[in-house]
Scaffold this motif. Structure first.
Motif, PDB file in Angstrom:
ATOM      1  N   TYR A   8      -9.104  31.882  48.715  1.00  0.00           N
ATOM      2  CA  TYR A   8     -10.449  31.626  49.234  1.00  0.00           C
ATOM      3  C   TYR A   8     -11.377  32.804  48.975  1.00  0.00           C
ATOM      4  O   TYR A   8     -10.939  33.951  48.941  1.00  0.00           O
ATOM      5  CB  TYR A   8     -10.392  31.372  50.748  1.00  0.00           C
ATOM      6  N   SER A   9     -12.674  32.490  48.843  1.00  0.00           N
ATOM      7  CA  SER A   9     -13.689  33.526  48.655  1.00  0.00           C
ATOM      8  C   SER A   9     -14.559  33.607  49.907  1.00  0.00           C
ATOM      9  O   SER A   9     -14.603  32.673  50.706  1.00  0.00           O
ATOM     10  CB  SER A   9     -14.565  33.190  47.450  1.00  0.00           C
ATOM     11  N   LYS A  10     -15.294  34.710  50.022  1.00  0.00           N
ATOM     12  CA  LYS A  10     -16.201  34.876  51.154  1.00  0.00           C
ATOM     13  C   LYS A  10     -17.427  33.976  51.036  1.00  0.00           C
ATOM     14  O   LYS A  10     -18.174  33.825  51.992  1.00  0.00           O
ATOM     15  CB  LYS A  10     -16.624  36.337  51.286  1.00  0.00           C
ATOM     16  N   HIS A  12     -17.082  30.825  50.423  1.00  0.00           N
ATOM     17  CA  HIS A  12     -16.538  29.527  50.844  1.00  0.00           C
ATOM     18  C   HIS A  12     -16.124  28.600  49.701  1.00  0.00           C
ATOM     19  O   HIS A  12     -16.265  27.391  49.793  1.00  0.00           O
ATOM     20  CB  HIS A  12     -17.498  28.815  51.814  1.00  0.00           C
ATOM     21  N   MET A 114      -8.868  35.799  49.364  1.00  0.00           N
ATOM     22  CA  MET A 114      -8.138  35.699  50.631  1.00  0.00           C
ATOM     23  C   MET A 114      -7.144  34.550  50.600  1.00  0.00           C
ATOM     24  O   MET A 114      -7.376  33.555  49.918  1.00  0.00           O
ATOM     25  CB  MET A 114      -9.129  35.451  51.775  1.00  0.00           C
ATOM     26  N   GLN A 118      -6.180  34.739  56.099  1.00  0.00           N
ATOM     27  CA  GLN A 118      -7.285  35.698  56.020  1.00  0.00           C
ATOM     28  C   GLN A 118      -8.637  34.969  56.056  1.00  0.00           C
ATOM     29  O   GLN A 118      -9.581  35.446  56.693  1.00  0.00           O
ATOM     30  CB  GLN A 118      -7.174  36.515  54.725  1.00  0.00           C
ATOM     31  N   TYR A 119      -8.712  33.829  55.390  1.00  0.00           N
ATOM     32  CA  TYR A 119      -9.964  33.066  55.379  1.00  0.00           C
ATOM     33  C   TYR A 119     -10.299  32.554  56.776  1.00  0.00           C
ATOM     34  O   TYR A 119     -11.449  32.632  57.218  1.00  0.00           O
ATOM     35  CB  TYR A 119      -9.873  31.904  54.380  1.00  0.00           C
ATOM     36  N   LYS A 121      -9.504  33.915  59.589  1.00  0.00           N
ATOM     37  CA  LYS A 121      -9.988  35.073  60.363  1.00  0.00           C
ATOM     38  C   LYS A 121     -11.418  35.432  59.948  1.00  0.00           C
ATOM     39  O   LYS A 121     -12.243  35.788  60.789  1.00  0.00           O
ATOM     40  CB  LYS A 121      -9.056  36.272  60.167  1.00  0.00           C
ATOM     41  N   PHE A 122     -11.698  35.345  58.664  1.00  0.00           N
ATOM     42  CA  PHE A 122     -13.042  35.600  58.165  1.00  0.00           C
ATOM     43  C   PHE A 122     -14.045  34.630  58.796  1.00  0.00           C
ATOM     44  O   PHE A 122     -15.136  35.024  59.212  1.00  0.00           O
ATOM     45  CB  PHE A 122     -13.058  35.479  56.637  1.00  0.00           C
ATOM     46  N   THR A 125     -15.054  35.679  62.291  1.00  0.00           N
ATOM     47  CA  THR A 125     -15.972  36.804  62.369  1.00  0.00           C
ATOM     48  C   THR A 125     -17.375  36.425  61.904  1.00  0.00           C
ATOM     49  O   THR A 125     -18.342  37.087  62.246  1.00  0.00           O
ATOM     50  CB  THR A 125     -15.482  37.987  61.503  1.00  0.00           C
ATOM     51  N   GLU A 126     -17.481  35.348  61.134  1.00  0.00           N
ATOM     52  CA  GLU A 126     -18.762  34.951  60.588  1.00  0.00           C
ATOM     53  C   GLU A 126     -19.618  34.182  61.596  1.00  0.00           C
ATOM     54  O   GLU A 126     -20.818  34.074  61.443  1.00  0.00           O
ATOM     55  CB  GLU A 126     -18.521  34.099  59.332  1.00  0.00           C
TER      56      GLU A 126
END
Length: 127
Positions: A8-10, A12, A114, A118-119, A121-122, A125-126
């Motif tokens: 995964y990327s930040k 999405h 990710m 990890q995604y 959890k990201f 936080t977003e």
């Protein structure tokens, strides 16, 4: 398709690695945020794109958003079915709703992505 097996990327996007190429789509979270998808413009086969480069547009009843490539590479294939049935992204974002495939990727760039845990959890936080 199992979202647990993807990267995964930040921004999405999800990435499914297969041999020397990858398939890319947008995540469940992204399609939910967009709402009902009404139009998609995909990159051209053979087009070279850079990591984080714009490579398309996705429009929904809520907004229009650029599509960014999470990796550098060359467009190997695009999901042409989405041009007449963009709702497949909403209905099956990890399967029939895939966007495009990349070849000639840099394996080093994969290390920056990710995993599912990890995604998740990201996403926490977003919000």
């Amino acid at each position: 398709m199992n979202p647990e097996d993807l990267k995964y990327s930040k921004t999405h996007e999800w990435i499914r690695v297969k041999d020397d190429s990858v398939t890319i789509g947008i995540t469940q979270h992204a399609q939910e945020a967009l709402g009902d998808i009404t139009f998609i413009e995909l990159p051209q086969t053979g087009q070279k794109i850079s990591k984080r480069g714009e490579c398309g547009v996705i429009e929904s009843v809520k907004a229009a958003s650029d599509i960014y490539s999470p990796l550098s590479g060359e467009i190997k294939a695009v999901n042409d079915a989405l041009t007449t049935a963009p709702e497949a992204i909403n209905n099956d974002p990890y399967g029939e709703g895939w966007l495009f495939e990349l070849s000639n990727i840099d394996p080093e760039e994969l290390k920056e992505l990710m995993d599912k845990e990890q995604y998740d959890k990201f996403l926490e936080t977003e919000q």
